[in-house]
Design a protein around this motif. Structure first.
Motif, PDB file in Angstrom:
ATOM      1  N   GLN A   2    -109.472 -20.825 -23.132  1.00 48.14           N
ATOM      2  CA  GLN A   2    -109.493 -21.110 -21.700  1.00 48.14           C
ATOM      3  C   GLN A   2    -110.383 -22.312 -21.398  1.00 48.14           C
ATOM      4  O   GLN A   2    -110.045 -23.152 -20.565  1.00 48.14           O
ATOM      5  CB  GLN A   2    -109.958 -19.888 -20.909  1.00 48.14           C
ATOM      6  N   GLN A   3    -111.506 -22.420 -22.085  1.00 48.64           N
ATOM      7  CA  GLN A   3    -112.400 -23.552 -21.898  1.00 48.64           C
ATOM      8  C   GLN A   3    -111.698 -24.855 -22.282  1.00 48.64           C
ATOM      9  O   GLN A   3    -111.787 -25.853 -21.566  1.00 48.64           O
ATOM     10  CB  GLN A   3    -113.674 -23.383 -22.725  1.00 48.64           C
ATOM     11  N   ASP A  23    -109.207 -25.721 -19.578  1.00 43.42           N
ATOM     12  CA  ASP A  23    -109.906 -26.219 -18.394  1.00 43.42           C
ATOM     13  C   ASP A  23    -110.355 -27.666 -18.594  1.00 43.42           C
ATOM     14  O   ASP A  23    -110.233 -28.499 -17.687  1.00 43.42           O
ATOM     15  CB  ASP A  23    -111.114 -25.342 -18.065  1.00 43.42           C
ATOM     16  N   GLN A  58    -107.340 -30.093 -18.313  1.00 44.54           N
ATOM     17  CA  GLN A  58    -106.529 -30.045 -17.100  1.00 44.54           C
ATOM     18  C   GLN A  58    -106.377 -31.424 -16.468  1.00 44.54           C
ATOM     19  O   GLN A  58    -105.355 -31.724 -15.854  1.00 44.54           O
ATOM     20  CB  GLN A  58    -107.122 -29.061 -16.096  1.00 44.54           C
TER      21      GLN A  58
END
Length: 57
Positions: free
Chosen positions: A13-14, A17, A20
């Motif tokens: 997830q990091q 992110d 993005q």
């Protein structure tokens, strides 16, 4: 094993992110082209799809 999965999910997830911004640039470029080629009110947005529950077994 659950701790390992949780750690992997958080790391993944990091990474998503942090990257993005790349997808935002792609979205902006696509939107500009769609407005030019198709319809001035066209919009586009590209997002990472996360389905880690199915990927980490």
């Amino acid at each position: 094993m659950d701790e390992l999965k949780d750690g992997l999910r958080q790391s993944y997830q990091q990474m998503l992110d942090e990257e993005q911004g790349v997808l935002s640039d792609i979205s902006d470029s696509l939107e500009k082209k769609l407005k030019l080629w198709a319809n001035p009110s066209a919009k586009a947005k590209v997002l990472w799809k996360t389905m880690l529950k199915n990927q980490l077994k």
